[in-house]
Design an enzyme around this catalytic site. Structure first.
Site, PDB file in Angstrom:
ATOM      1  N   ASP A  12       0.835  -1.208   0.000  1.00  0.00           N
ATOM      2  CA  ASP A  12       0.000   0.000   0.000  1.00  0.00           C
ATOM      3  C   ASP A  12       0.874   1.265   0.000  1.00  0.00           C
ATOM      4  O   ASP A  12       1.986   1.257   0.514  1.00  0.00           O
ATOM      5  CB  ASP A  12      -0.892  -0.030   1.257  1.00  0.00           C
ATOM      6  N   HIS A  29       3.160   3.362  -8.903  1.00  0.00           N
ATOM      7  CA  HIS A  29       2.950   1.934  -9.192  1.00  0.00           C
ATOM      8  C   HIS A  29       4.157   1.340  -9.918  1.00  0.00           C
ATOM      9  O   HIS A  29       4.538   0.191  -9.674  1.00  0.00           O
ATOM     10  CB  HIS A  29       1.680   1.746 -10.032  1.00  0.00           C
ATOM     11  N   LEU A 123      11.246 -20.184  -3.807  1.00  0.00           N
ATOM     12  CA  LEU A 123      10.262 -19.241  -3.264  1.00  0.00           C
ATOM     13  C   LEU A 123       8.935 -19.432  -3.993  1.00  0.00           C
ATOM     14  O   LEU A 123       8.868 -19.302  -5.215  1.00  0.00           O
ATOM     15  CB  LEU A 123      10.749 -17.797  -3.464  1.00  0.00           C
TER      16      LEU A 123
END
Ligand code: FPP
Length: 234
Positions: A12, A29, A123
């Site tokens: 966020d 972004h 991962l």
């Protein structure tokens, strides 16, 4: 220091970060996306096995259409380029959420990225796209009701494991640590079932400024917590 097996992050603050610099939200972004790439490498090197990030919620469609387009183009670009970073970090990519609402070419790229990385094991990287936890539960329960009608489920015996197997996160262990950047202290419809016993860490730093140092702070706080699962200690 004990490294969490699974970290979930609500990314966020991209928009506010950019605005504070006099830049358009879309710039936030772009920088947020680059930061995610860098953080994936750091997280993988630390030995974290699972990372789940909230990239686009079922509510995010209500944003300004130009901003939605910027985000969709970022996902396109990321999915196209992910092969290299996935190989470097040994990352297996999985998208959670209702991808049927995304443009067909994005859906195609998601399938390609998942297929191409399916043998990677270092991962496990879940990207929540058009994801909302209530939507996930309703989609899962619709499938579960169909299976119950077809006689595929034990009558009157729905266990937690059976329920969880109908979620987008089936087979993925619940997060140990959930981080939300940029000061908001809510879950915003993220992994409501999966976060039942997770430790929460909220930090004021916006996502583009969240780097290794901030992650180590979060893990240090996590290490100081006395984890409990119901009545049981970890
Ligand atoms: C929240 O910041 C962030 C988003 C809605 C998008 C997060 C997406 C990225 C970081 C890119 C991720 C890319 C991939 C490929 C997974 P905000 O815009 O709500 O910021 P604000 O709260 O300051 O307005």
């Amino acid at each position: 220091m004990k490294i969490p097996n699974h970290i979930a992050i609500i990314l966020d603050g991209n928009g506010r970060w950019a605005k504070a610099k006099g830049m358009p939200r879309s710039y936030g972004h772009v920088v947020g996306c680059d930061n995610l790439d860098k953080m994936c490498t750091i997280i993988s090197e630390m030995g974290v096995k699972y990372l789940t990030v909230y990239a686009f919620s079922t509510e995010n469609w209500k944003r300004n259409q130009a901003e939605v387009q910027v985000l969709m183009n970022l996902f396109r670009r990321y999915l196209k380029r992910c092969e290299r970073s996935a190989r470097k970090n040994g990352t297996r990519i999985k998208v959670i959420g209702d991808i049927s609402a995304l443009d067909p070419d994005i859906q195609e790229r998601i399938r390609w990225a998942e297929e191409m990385t399916k043998d990677n094991d270092r991962l496990h990287f879940q990207i929540a796209l058009n994801y909302g936890s209530r939507d996930e539960i309703l989609r899962g329960m619709t499938r579960m009701a169909e299976d119950a009608r077809a006689g595929l489920l034990p009558e009157g015996k729905i266990t937690e494991d059976i329920f969880a197997s109908y979620l987008d996160t089936a087979g993925i262990p619940d997060p140990d640590l959930m981080i939300r950047t940029s000061g908001e202290m809510r879950l915003s419809n993220f992994l409501l079932w999966q976060l039942a016993y997770t430790e929460f860490y909220f930090v004021d730093v916006p996502w583009p400024d969240f780097h290794k140092e901030q992650l180590l702070d979060a893990i240090e706080v996590y290490n100081g917590r006395d984890r409990r699962f119901g009545n049981a200690k970890s």
